[in-house]
Design a protein around this motif. Structure first.
Motif, PDB file in Angstrom:
ATOM      1  N   ARG A 231      17.471  34.389  36.327  1.00  0.00           N
ATOM      2  CA  ARG A 231      17.531  35.567  35.464  1.00  0.00           C
ATOM      3  C   ARG A 231      16.157  36.215  35.298  1.00  0.00           C
ATOM      4  O   ARG A 231      16.027  37.438  35.290  1.00  0.00           O
TER       5      ARG A 231
ATOM      6  N   ARG B 249      27.670  41.019  35.500  1.00  0.00           N
ATOM      7  CA  ARG B 249      27.478  40.515  34.138  1.00  0.00           C
ATOM      8  C   ARG B 249      26.025  40.189  33.863  1.00  0.00           C
ATOM      9  O   ARG B 249      25.490  40.495  32.805  1.00  0.00           O
TER      10      ARG B 249
ATOM     11  N   ILE C 166      30.751  28.767  45.127  1.00  0.00           N
ATOM     12  CA  ILE C 166      30.796  29.650  43.965  1.00  0.00           C
ATOM     13  C   ILE C 166      30.064  29.034  42.782  1.00  0.00           C
ATOM     14  O   ILE C 166      29.291  29.695  42.082  1.00  0.00           O
ATOM     15  N   GLY C 167      30.290  27.727  42.557  1.00  0.00           N
ATOM     16  CA  GLY C 167      29.586  27.046  41.477  1.00  0.00           C
ATOM     17  C   GLY C 167      28.084  27.033  41.684  1.00  0.00           C
ATOM     18  O   GLY C 167      27.312  27.243  40.734  1.00  0.00           O
TER      19      GLY C 167
ATOM     20  N   TYR D 143      31.063  39.927  40.560  1.00  0.00           N
ATOM     21  CA  TYR D 143      31.390  39.813  39.137  1.00  0.00           C
ATOM     22  C   TYR D 143      30.232  39.213  38.342  1.00  0.00           C
ATOM     23  O   TYR D 143      29.809  39.754  37.314  1.00  0.00           O
ATOM     24  N   LEU D 144      29.680  38.089  38.825  1.00  0.00           N
ATOM     25  CA  LEU D 144      28.607  37.416  38.096  1.00  0.00           C
ATOM     26  C   LEU D 144      27.340  38.253  38.083  1.00  0.00           C
ATOM     27  O   LEU D 144      26.626  38.302  37.073  1.00  0.00           O
ATOM     28  N   SER D 145      27.047  38.904  39.212  1.00  0.00           N
ATOM     29  CA  SER D 145      25.851  39.746  39.260  1.00  0.00           C
ATOM     30  C   SER D 145      25.967  40.914  38.291  1.00  0.00           C
ATOM     31  O   SER D 145      25.006  41.281  37.603  1.00  0.00           O
TER      32      SER D 145
ATOM     33  N   SER E   1      26.750  30.484  40.951  1.00  0.00           N
ATOM     34  CA  SER E   1      26.754  30.756  39.509  1.00  0.00           C
ATOM     35  C   SER E   1      25.535  30.127  38.843  1.00  0.00           C
ATOM     36  O   SER E   1      24.847  30.768  38.021  1.00  0.00           O
TER      37      SER E   1
ATOM     38  N   PRO F 239      33.217  36.716  43.393  1.00  0.00           N
ATOM     39  CA  PRO F 239      32.456  36.037  42.330  1.00  0.00           C
ATOM     40  C   PRO F 239      31.028  36.550  42.207  1.00  0.00           C
ATOM     41  O   PRO F 239      30.519  36.710  41.094  1.00  0.00           O
ATOM     42  N   VAL F 240      30.355  36.791  43.333  1.00  0.00           N
ATOM     43  CA  VAL F 240      28.975  37.280  43.260  1.00  0.00           C
ATOM     44  C   VAL F 240      28.943  38.683  42.656  1.00  0.00           C
ATOM     45  O   VAL F 240      28.083  38.991  41.818  1.00  0.00           O
TER      46      VAL F 240
ATOM     47  N   ILE G 291      22.371  32.055  39.889  1.00  0.00           N
ATOM     48  CA  ILE G 291      22.214  33.342  39.207  1.00  0.00           C
ATOM     49  C   ILE G 291      21.668  33.144  37.801  1.00  0.00           C
ATOM     50  O   ILE G 291      20.770  33.871  37.349  1.00  0.00           O
ATOM     51  N   LEU G 292      22.171  32.132  37.115  1.00  0.00           N
ATOM     52  CA  LEU G 292      21.650  31.847  35.768  1.00  0.00           C
ATOM     53  C   LEU G 292      20.209  31.362  35.823  1.00  0.00           C
ATOM     54  O   LEU G 292      19.391  31.681  34.947  1.00  0.00           O
TER      55      LEU G 292
END
Length: 414
Positions: A306, A406, A295-296, A402-404, A299, A399-400, A302-303
């Motif tokens: 961008r 956002r 997950i980390g 949710y993070l995607s 994350s 998590p993917v 994904i950042l």
């Protein structure tokens, strides 16, 4: 080619803007691999102990055993039992009688299980491989009856392997009330002599309690005529044990119980299965914790991507396609980690089998085996692979998502 999978594969192996992301991704794969390796090795060690214990039992227990469901004894000459005796699959048929008795040697005494068997008992089981001493498997002769003790029972009574004085055996008379004026008259007593050997099964149930002797001695001691407590059977080579067992159950009906070797020791193997299952649950929990590294890693990725996401959106990529890219990324990390862990786990199990790398300690013969026994089962390997994939996929899904969501909302607002 599947576009999300292709992009996810490029992301996994390509160099990122920040080198830390590559390191975190590698650590994620290694974390999943180590948890997988632990699952494979732990389950294989439990299998090894089960096989080892089964080997001890099978040297003493028969392939099939017939007992009565209610009561202690039955008549082996009953019509249903005689029908079983005539089955062509049977190679060795032996009658046995087991009962508790008190044994005394000089000033020491204890309770023991007297097991009377027929002379063909050594054809039924590999009893010769369990005997220690200068003597051999002999139950009686024209003068005396012999008793073969378990090694722990021998130690408790202090007889030694070759005892000179006879072993006194006492058992209460059947259907007789205790004479309080003369209690000794309410007991049958007899003597057993040493054949110069004891048996070692490496199981306390047998080594600390059992004495093997002749069936005639047991019947005389316990006041039985033709009754037996069990019939123990060895089948001809190539016979299907499960099919024969089912056929016997149909012939004998509900009054009798037919058990194979594992069913005869159901309690022991049930405990080992429970221990194995609990270990599997604990290691699966550790695997779930290891997936937090994934997950980390996602994350950070994904950042880091961008700008790529913005480019894909400008090219017409939808939100679902972008989310699937990072889902594939997490799944690929889980698959690579599972594959590496299984390969390394199988390699470690092979080395343990071959060289005994991890010993049980002691080094003075206090254990039955010097190193941890290992037995790899294909079903366990498949279970581990499915477990790792399932936990990995489930751990990255929310998590993917949710993070995607956002990230997509941020890039779209810009």
């Amino acid at each position: 080619m599947n576009l999300p999978f292709y992009i996810a594969r490029r992301y996994l192996f390509s160099k990122k803007k920040h080198n830390a992301i590559n390191i975190i991704s590698a650590v994620s794969v290694c974390g999943v691999a180590l948890a997988t390796l632990a699952l494979v090795c732990t389950l294989s060690v439990f299998n090894g102990f089960q096989d080892m214990v089964a080997g001890f039992f099978t040297a003493f227990d028969p392939e099939l055993k017939i007992t009565v469901r209610e009561g202690k004894v039955f008549d082996p000459h009953e019509s249903h039992v005689a029908q079983i005796h005539a089955m062509p699959e049977i190679e060795v048929w032996t009658e046995t009688l087991e009962e508790n008795a008190m044994v005394q040697y000089k000033d020491r005494q204890t309770m023991a299980v007297i097991k009377g068997v027929e002379d063909n008992f050594e054809q039924l089981t590999a009893i010769d491989s369990l005997l220690y001493g200068t003597g051999k498997f002999v139950l009686n002769d024209s003068v005396v009856d012999y008793g073969i003790l378990g090694v722990e029972l021998m130690s408790e009574l202090g007889t030694g392997i070759q005892f000179v004085d006879p072993l006194q055996v006492y058992a209460p008379k059947r259907n007789a009330r205790v004479n309080m004026a003369n209690p000794a008259a309410s007991f049958n007593s007899d003597y057993l002599f040493s054949p110069g050997a004891v048996f070692i099964v490496n199981q306390q149930k047998y080594d600390a309690r059992y004495i093997l002797t002749s069936l005639g001695f047991a019947r005389c001691l316990f006041d039985y005529d033709t009754e037996v407590s069990a019939i123990e059977i060895k089948l001809k080579p190539g016979s299907n044990i499960d099919a024969v067992e089912k056929k016997m159950e149909e012939i004998l009906g509900e009054r009798f119980v037919v058990q194979n070797r594992y069913e005869q020791q159901a309690d022991v193997f049930r405990i080992m299965e429970i221990e194995k299952f609990i270990s599997y649950l604990f290691l699966t929990f550790i695997l779930a914790i290891a997936c937090f590294n994934v997950i980390g890693s996602l994350s950070m990725l994904i950042l880091d991507k961008r700008d790529d996401v913005e480019t894909l959106r400008n090219l017409g990529a939808g939100d679902q396609l972008i989310t699937r890219i990072f889902l594939f990324e997490g799944r690929m990390i889980s698959v690579f980690g599972a594959s590496m862990g299984i390969v390394l786990g199988l390699l470690l199990c092979f080395l343990q089998q071959k060289f005994g790398l991890i010993s049980l300690g002691g080094g003075n013969g206090s254990f039955v085996v010097d190193a941890y026994p290992v037995s790899v089962h294909l079903t366990d390997v498949l279970l581990v692979f499915v477990t790792v994939i399932a936990v990995g996929f489930l751990s990255v899904w929310y998590p993917v998502k949710y993070l995607s969501r956002r990230l997509l909302s941020v890039t779209s607002s810009e």
